[in-house]
Each structure stands twice: as C-alpha cells, then as structure tokens.
Motif scaffolding. Structure first.
Motif, PDB file in Angstrom:
ATOM      1  N   PRO A  26     -15.081  -1.257 -10.551  1.00 47.29           N
ATOM      2  CA  PRO A  26     -15.505  -1.762  -9.242  1.00 47.29           C
ATOM      3  C   PRO A  26     -16.936  -2.294  -9.273  1.00 47.29           C
ATOM      4  O   PRO A  26     -17.229  -3.320  -8.645  1.00 47.29           O
ATOM      5  CB  PRO A  26     -15.405  -0.523  -8.343  1.00 47.29           C
ATOM      6  N   ASP A 103     -18.316   4.850  -5.328  1.00 50.37           N
ATOM      7  CA  ASP A 103     -17.058   5.272  -4.699  1.00 50.37           C
ATOM      8  C   ASP A 103     -17.234   5.660  -3.244  1.00 50.37           C
ATOM      9  O   ASP A 103     -16.328   5.476  -2.433  1.00 50.37           O
ATOM     10  CB  ASP A 103     -16.445   6.446  -5.470  1.00 50.37           C
ATOM     11  N   LEU A 106     -17.268   2.476  -1.360  1.00 46.20           N
ATOM     12  CA  LEU A 106     -15.950   1.836  -1.367  1.00 46.20           C
ATOM     13  C   LEU A 106     -14.889   2.627  -0.620  1.00 46.20           C
ATOM     14  O   LEU A 106     -13.812   2.114  -0.349  1.00 46.20           O
ATOM     15  CB  LEU A 106     -15.493   1.599  -2.814  1.00 46.20           C
ATOM     16  N   SER A 107     -15.196   3.870  -0.287  1.00 50.69           N
ATOM     17  CA  SER A 107     -14.211   4.675   0.435  1.00 50.69           C
ATOM     18  C   SER A 107     -14.273   4.454   1.946  1.00 50.69           C
ATOM     19  O   SER A 107     -13.452   4.987   2.684  1.00 50.69           O
ATOM     20  CB  SER A 107     -14.419   6.160   0.133  1.00 50.69           C
ATOM     21  N   ARG A 110     -12.167  -0.790   5.727  1.00 50.26           N
ATOM     22  CA  ARG A 110     -12.554  -2.168   5.364  1.00 50.26           C
ATOM     23  C   ARG A 110     -13.566  -2.769   6.332  1.00 50.26           C
ATOM     24  O   ARG A 110     -14.428  -3.545   5.947  1.00 50.26           O
ATOM     25  CB  ARG A 110     -11.316  -3.067   5.250  1.00 50.26           C
ATOM     26  N   LEU A 113     -16.899  -1.088   5.597  1.00 52.32           N
ATOM     27  CA  LEU A 113     -17.339  -1.541   4.283  1.00 52.32           C
ATOM     28  C   LEU A 113     -17.890  -2.963   4.369  1.00 52.32           C
ATOM     29  O   LEU A 113     -18.965  -3.266   3.852  1.00 52.32           O
ATOM     30  CB  LEU A 113     -16.174  -1.478   3.290  1.00 52.32           C
ATOM     31  N   VAL A 132     -14.518  -6.248  -0.853  1.00 58.48           N
ATOM     32  CA  VAL A 132     -13.538  -5.432  -0.129  1.00 58.48           C
ATOM     33  C   VAL A 132     -12.156  -5.583  -0.767  1.00 58.48           C
ATOM     34  O   VAL A 132     -11.450  -4.602  -1.009  1.00 58.48           O
ATOM     35  CB  VAL A 132     -13.463  -5.837   1.360  1.00 58.48           C
ATOM     36  N   ALA A 136     -12.528  -2.739  -3.611  1.00 58.42           N
ATOM     37  CA  ALA A 136     -12.008  -1.618  -2.812  1.00 58.42           C
ATOM     38  C   ALA A 136     -10.498  -1.724  -2.606  1.00 58.42           C
ATOM     39  O   ALA A 136      -9.884  -0.792  -2.105  1.00 58.42           O
ATOM     40  CB  ALA A 136     -12.708  -1.560  -1.463  1.00 58.42           C
ATOM     41  N   HIS A 137      -9.915  -2.846  -2.963  1.00 57.73           N
ATOM     42  CA  HIS A 137      -8.467  -3.054  -2.864  1.00 57.73           C
ATOM     43  C   HIS A 137      -7.937  -2.857  -1.457  1.00 57.73           C
ATOM     44  O   HIS A 137      -6.890  -2.257  -1.243  1.00 57.73           O
ATOM     45  CB  HIS A 137      -7.722  -2.143  -3.846  1.00 57.73           C
ATOM     46  N   GLN A 138      -8.701  -3.392  -0.507  1.00 57.99           N
ATOM     47  CA  GLN A 138      -8.231  -3.353   0.873  1.00 57.99           C
ATOM     48  C   GLN A 138      -7.952  -4.777   1.339  1.00 57.99           C
ATOM     49  O   GLN A 138      -8.635  -5.714   0.939  1.00 57.99           O
ATOM     50  CB  GLN A 138      -9.283  -2.699   1.773  1.00 57.99           C
TER      51      GLN A 138
END
Length: 219
Positions: A26, A103, A106-107, A110, A113, A132, A136-138
């Motif tokens: 990331p 992390d 990134l948690s 979205r 973030l 994002v 962050a895979h959102q």
DNA sequence: CACCAGGCAAGTA
DNA sequence: TACTTGCATGGT
C-alpha cells in the motif's frame, strides 16, 4: 448509462485485465500515486526502482531521510522538489494523526480516508481516489485526463464537466464494485495512452465504432 | 526542434 | 469564481 457497460466490455475484450496497481505494498501504491502526477509511468518506475535500491520504501526510512536525499532518488519522476515535499506532507499526516501506521490511515472508511488524504497539500482528487481504490481497495472511481477526454470526445458528457460530475456519472451508472472500478480506470488509461492522446488516433481504437458521426468531438 | 505524460496549488483579477 | 502559471524528467 448503458454505454458505460459497453465501453468496459469493449476495452476488456480488446486489452484483457490490466492487473493494477503495479506495486508491492500500500505504501508503494501511495508513493507511486504522488510520483505519477502529470508524469509518464515509465519515469515513475525509475524513481521507484531508486527508492527500492535505497531500501527507502518504508515509512521509517522515508521519514528519516532528508528532503535533499529523497528528492535526488525520485528525480527521474520529474517535479522532484515538489514531489519530495508532497511525499513528506503525506508522511507527516500518517505520523501526526495515525500513529505512524499506514494501516491505520487505510482502515478509515472511504469518505473519511478521502477527506484525510485531501487535507494533505499536494494530494488532490485524483491522487486521493487512486489511493482509496488501489491502496485501500475501496470502491471509488478514479477520474483522470484520459477518462475525461474519452467521454468528451464521444459526446457522453459536456466539455465543461468537472471531476465530481464525471465521477458521479460512473458512480450512478455502475455497481459499486472495487474490482470493476479498478479494471475500468486502468483500461481507460490504456486506451488513452494508445489512442486518446491530445491528438487522437482513432483508427485502430477499440472504441472507434462508438464515435459520433464525423469523428471525435473537440472543444 | 516541439510536444507530451496516470495533477496540484498558488497567484491574479 | 474563473483563468493562468510553475513545477521537470525522459520519450517520441
């Protein structure tokens, strides 16, 4: 907007999955997102290679490194003074507000973030959304120059449409799917690089059948 | 040689 | 709000 699905199908059929974002972590994705601002990915690769060579793709190393040292490593990516500063700004956000943990940043959800990233000087809408989606895979759709150009030349949006309007079009027209958004943006960059440059090359473009009569629209 | 690349912020009016 | 300009390397 059914056309959005058609475009995706055509691009996927023509090019196949793009396997984005290139990057092992990331943090590398986020660094790459800053480095690629208005810059060819080829040049970013050189800069990333330099950082890896220097074992500088960790928060601690980056944070400990002087501005001059960092700037020199990322030099091939261009705007290197500016981007060194922008990377330092991002590091400062993580250190000051997220306990020095990527992390933890990134948690966030979205929206939070995105807002946190946008508060950093040097991170605008596209860079934030890239982080994002790809770090962050959102599910947020990333709008870039090519996205805008492809839509405008085909007459699918107004020429004065801004970032938010274009992003909303995708958000309204597509399922909220991280993998779909990931692949779609990457495919738009691919077709943009090959065909939808400033001077269009529509001859062999996978989307040429969708052009308006008389060819691509221009301002 | 000119033009461009997976933007953004700051300055001006 | 709506333009304009600076930032910079490397490929075509």
């Amino acid at each position: 907007m059914k056309v959005l699905h058609d475009v995706f199908q055509r691009l996927l059929e023509a090019y196949g999955p793009q396997q984005w974002w290139p990057g092992d972590s990331p943090l590398e994705v986020m660094v790459g997102a800053v480095l690629t601002q208005n810059t060819s990915w080829k040049n970013v690769e050189r800069a990333i290679a330099n950082l890896k060579q220097a074992r500088a793709l960790t928060l601690d190393t980056l944070h400990a490194m002087s501005h001059e040292e960092l700037a020199e490593l990322i030099r091939p990516a261009g705007y290197y003074q500016l981007k060194a500063k922008r990377l330092k700004n991002l590091l400062a956000l993580i250190a000051d507000r997220f306990d020095g943990e990527v992390d933890e940043l990134l948690s966030l959800n979205r929206t939070q973030l995105r807002d946190a990233l946008l508060s950093v000087n040097g991170i605008g809408p596209e860079t934030a959304d890239s982080m994002v989606l790809y770090a962050a895979h959102q599910p947020i759709f990333v709008v870039d120059t090519y996205t805008s150009r492809v839509l405008k030349r085909h007459g699918w949006i107004q020429f004065d449409a801004d970032y938010r309007e274009i992003q909303e079009l995708f958000h309204m027209g597509l399922a909220e799917d991280t993998e779909l958004f990931n692949e779609y943006h990457a495919l738009l960059v691919r077709v943009g690089n090959q065909h939808c440059r400033k001077t269009p090359k529509c001859d062999a473009c996978p989307l040429r059948a969708m052009l308006p009569d008389g060819g691509p629209l221009e301002e």
